[in-house]
Scaffold this active site. Structure first.
Site, mmCIF file in Angstrom:
data_model
loop_
_atom_site.group_PDB
_atom_site.id
_atom_site.type_symbol
_atom_site.label_atom_id
_atom_site.label_comp_id
_atom_site.label_asym_id
_atom_site.label_seq_id
_atom_site.Cartn_x
_atom_site.Cartn_y
_atom_site.Cartn_z
ATOM 1 N N ARG A 65 0.788 -1.232 0.000
ATOM 2 C CA ARG A 65 0.000 0.000 0.000
ATOM 3 C C ARG A 65 0.824 1.288 0.000
ATOM 4 N NH1 ARG A 65 -2.230 0.978 5.637
ATOM 5 N NH2 ARG A 65 -0.955 -0.223 7.074
ATOM 6 N N ARG A 73 1.560 -4.046 3.575
ATOM 7 C CA ARG A 73 2.568 -3.229 4.241
ATOM 8 C C ARG A 73 2.967 -2.096 3.297
ATOM 9 N NH1 ARG A 73 8.709 -5.067 6.279
ATOM 10 N NH2 ARG A 73 9.634 -3.005 6.007
ATOM 11 N N HIS A 74 3.387 -0.960 3.878
ATOM 12 C CA HIS A 74 3.992 0.106 3.087
ATOM 13 C C HIS A 74 5.398 -0.351 2.694
ATOM 14 C CE1 HIS A 74 0.816 2.940 3.924
ATOM 15 N NE2 HIS A 74 1.021 2.891 5.225
ATOM 16 N N VAL A 75 5.551 -0.855 1.486
ATOM 17 C CA VAL A 75 6.860 -1.330 1.049
ATOM 18 C C VAL A 75 6.929 -1.251 -0.471
ATOM 19 C CG1 VAL A 75 6.143 -3.769 0.911
ATOM 20 C CG2 VAL A 75 8.557 -3.200 1.295
#
EC number: 2.8.2.-
Length: 308
Positions: A12, A70-72
């Site tokens: 995300r 996850r922010h990745v």
């Protein structure tokens, strides 16, 4: 019966509606019995080779079916011998995303008056109340490149050049969208994004739109709205457009692909009148031709995506 993708990754993008979607996923995971794997790490999107290997190993060994979020930045599972999962994501107008992040870091959202103090406790008062126009016009680091080159790396990947604003990262991001993402939606048309997710991934997203439209859920969603946002001057906005030109080229590319998908599946929706395009070098894209009726049916298209 379509193949059921048992591994889905939602890497995300920050301030693109992801907290709203994660709220929905928590409900859906209980309803449909899939494993929602979330991460407490929110500020580490770029990983070393060893960190990539470790994360991919941890994700790949999760109980299936899973949806990992996850922010990745994009991870290439196949590079490390893993099975490439189905990727999904959502982006939004780059300037609006930047402004939402700018004020969220300073003032949080409606979930709590002191929310921002918890997130950025070391921020000095003069920085917290820095006028957005001063930040842009006087070229503060937060309002300049490379900080403004934010969305593209989520799709370009972990290569160091993915962090450099330019054509190389832009083209690699487009390629990954085409080859590795089942769907990249547009936040401005979130209901249509949810409709397509329900169509493409029913084992995960069945009934998502009815849950989203439920008044009780809307109350929860409103708590994630950033507070104290102000609009920069036209001059400052124009400067942001210029600095974010690659971000806008990517955004309009994704938007065209999203609209093509909507037409392909006969999805007609009422879209708010769009803002005029920023005036810089990116030309208006050519009108995308309607897909031919007999080109391929919907199930065959989805099956090919799942096989990638």
């Amino acid at each position: 019966v379509l193949p059921f993708p048992s591994q889905v990754v939602y890497n995300r993008v920050g301030k693109c509606g992801s907290r709203t979607v994660v709220l929905l996923l928590r409900i859906l995971s209980e309803k449909h019995g899939f494993n929602l794997v979330t991460s407490d790490i929110h500020n580490k999107t770029r990983l070393t080779k060893n960190e990539q290997m470790e994360l991919i190993k941890n994700i790949s060994t999760a109980e299936q079916p899973y949806l990992f979020t996850r922010h990745v930045h994009f991870l290439n599972f196949s590079r490390f011998g893993g099975d490439q999962p189905v990727y999904i994501n959502i982006i939004r107008d780059p300037v609006n995303r930047f402004l939402s992040n700018y004020f969220f870091r300073r003032f949080g959202d409606w979930r709590g008056e002191q929310n921002h103090m918890i997130r950025t406790p070391s921020m000095r008062q003069e920085e917290r109340y820095l006028d957005i126009n001063v930040c842009i016009l006087e070229n503060y680091p937060e309002c300049s490149n490379p900080r403004l080159f934010y969305i593209i790396p989520y799709f370009c990947g972990q290569h160091p050049r993915c962090r450099e604003p330019g054509e190389w990262a832009l083209e690699r991001a487009k390629l990954n969208v085409n080859e590795n993402f089942l769907l990249v939606g547009i936040l401005e048309e979130l209901e249509d994004v949810l409709l397509l997710l329900e169509r493409f991934l029913p084992h995960y997203f069945k009934d998502v739109l009815s849950i989203y439209k439920n008044p009780e859920h809307r109350k929860l969603g409103n708590l994630t709205v950033t507070v104290k946002k102000t609009v920069p001057s036209p001059e400052a906005i124009q400067i942001l457009y210029q600095r974010m030109r690659y971000e806008y080229e990517f955004y309009y590319y994704v938007k065209e692909q999203f609209h093509l998908l909507k037409r392909k599946f006969g999805l007609k929706s009422h879209i708010r009148k769009p803002h005029p395009r920023p005036e810089f070098f990116i030309p208006s894209p050519l009108e995308t031709e309607e897909p031919m009726d007999d080109e391929e049916d919907d199930e065959k298209w989805l099956e090919d995506i799942y096989k990638r």
